[in-house]
Write a protein that holds these residues in place. Sequence first.
Motif, PDB file in Angstrom:
ATOM      1  N   THR A 189       9.300   9.545  -5.476  1.00  0.00           N
ATOM      2  CA  THR A 189       8.460   8.666  -6.301  1.00  0.00           C
ATOM      3  C   THR A 189       8.123   7.385  -5.552  1.00  0.00           C
ATOM      4  OG1 THR A 189       9.502   9.519  -8.325  1.00  0.00           O
ATOM      5  CG2 THR A 189       8.306   7.420  -8.490  1.00  0.00           C
ATOM      6  N   LEU A 190       9.118   6.823  -4.871  1.00  0.00           N
ATOM      7  CA  LEU A 190       8.896   5.595  -4.097  1.00  0.00           C
ATOM      8  C   LEU A 190       7.889   5.853  -2.970  1.00  0.00           C
ATOM      9  CD1 LEU A 190       9.692   2.650  -3.522  1.00  0.00           C
ATOM     10  CD2 LEU A 190      11.572   3.513  -2.108  1.00  0.00           C
ATOM     11  N   LEU A 194       4.203   4.105  -2.365  1.00  0.00           N
ATOM     12  CA  LEU A 194       3.916   3.388  -1.118  1.00  0.00           C
ATOM     13  C   LEU A 194       2.781   4.035  -0.323  1.00  0.00           C
ATOM     14  CD1 LEU A 194       7.541   2.568   0.116  1.00  0.00           C
ATOM     15  CD2 LEU A 194       5.866   0.976  -0.819  1.00  0.00           C
TER      16      LEU A 194
END
Length: 374
Positions: A189-190, A194
């Motif tokens: 998810t991160l 990004l």
Amino acid sequence: MMDCGSTNHMEWVSLKPGVPVHVMKFGQPSPEATSTCPSKDDNLMFLVIPGNPGVIEYYEKFMETLYLANDKRIPVWGISHTGHVSTKHVDGSMKELKGQLINETSLEQQVQHKLLFIKTHIPCHTRLILVGHSIGCFIALRLLPYIDERSHHNFFLFPTIERLSSSFAGRIISTFSTFFFLIRWFLLTLVFLLSFVSSRIQSGIIRAYFGRSVIDECALRATMSIFDTSCVQCSFTLGEEELKVVNELDKDLVQKYIDRISFYYGLNDHWCPIEFGYNMKRLFPMADVRFCQDQIEHAFVLRFSRIMATIVSEWFRTIQNSMAERMLIQNSDVKLNKLRSRSSNNGTLKDEEKKGEIFGDETRYLKMNHNDSS
């Protein structure tokens, strides 16, 4: 001196529809090389097989240094793992590679992709020097039965070819395996979030992560693939499989090729403890095993590329000299045996001639006696 920032020695290769791989090349195999001259440098090639993540760009400085250390006489090629390098920026004639990647990213499939690349993109007369790093050593070891006749020598650097789950890093991952799904979900998810920021910000994040460590510029660029969720997913999946598959050492396979493998173990390696190196030497006393004396990290491509390339280059030169000496001794023995054989044959002929002379004398003597009695 080649520029690490240059990308003109990188290319995308389509092994088959839906299976693109990123390849790095320093030098080209000699068109004059033939299978009848296996000992010549112009008939050899270093082929680098990366660890995990399998982004060959991490090895650019290592490959460049290795290529230059051998006076550009031996090509140095490297191949990424399928699915580990982002295809977001692929364009032009390679645009068709941006399609949906076929689900062929398992450990066994990575082995088969390397084999397919060797068969279809490296001339059949070229003898290979496989340079495996970490799980790349496991892949290289599995390749050897398929390329037996083309294998010249192999370097296994920080080899994760046995008991991966019992290593320090493996035990930590196993401890948190219950929460691995949540950790993966959070990281993916991160990465997804990004992936929408500019490449400049992404580069800044990477530099901030490494801090003041002196990292090769090519390693920083290679790390940009972490902002592609599909690449991170492939790396995670391969890592999970490694812990399940890399168990007991395949002693029979190692024994079969022990004279063509050189092992390099780190002093403080969390993935491949030095005890594994001691065990390798105990199992195979004649094995070519070296232990790091320079505090080089398992991920040597981040800060120790030049040093590691120099070690491999000098090591290879020593092996080549030993091979040349053995060949010279063997040739001398063959010539000596031929001389002995000729000498033995000449001696037999002389003995037969002497026997013939004696027999002739006896015949003449008997004839003389017969005439006298008459």
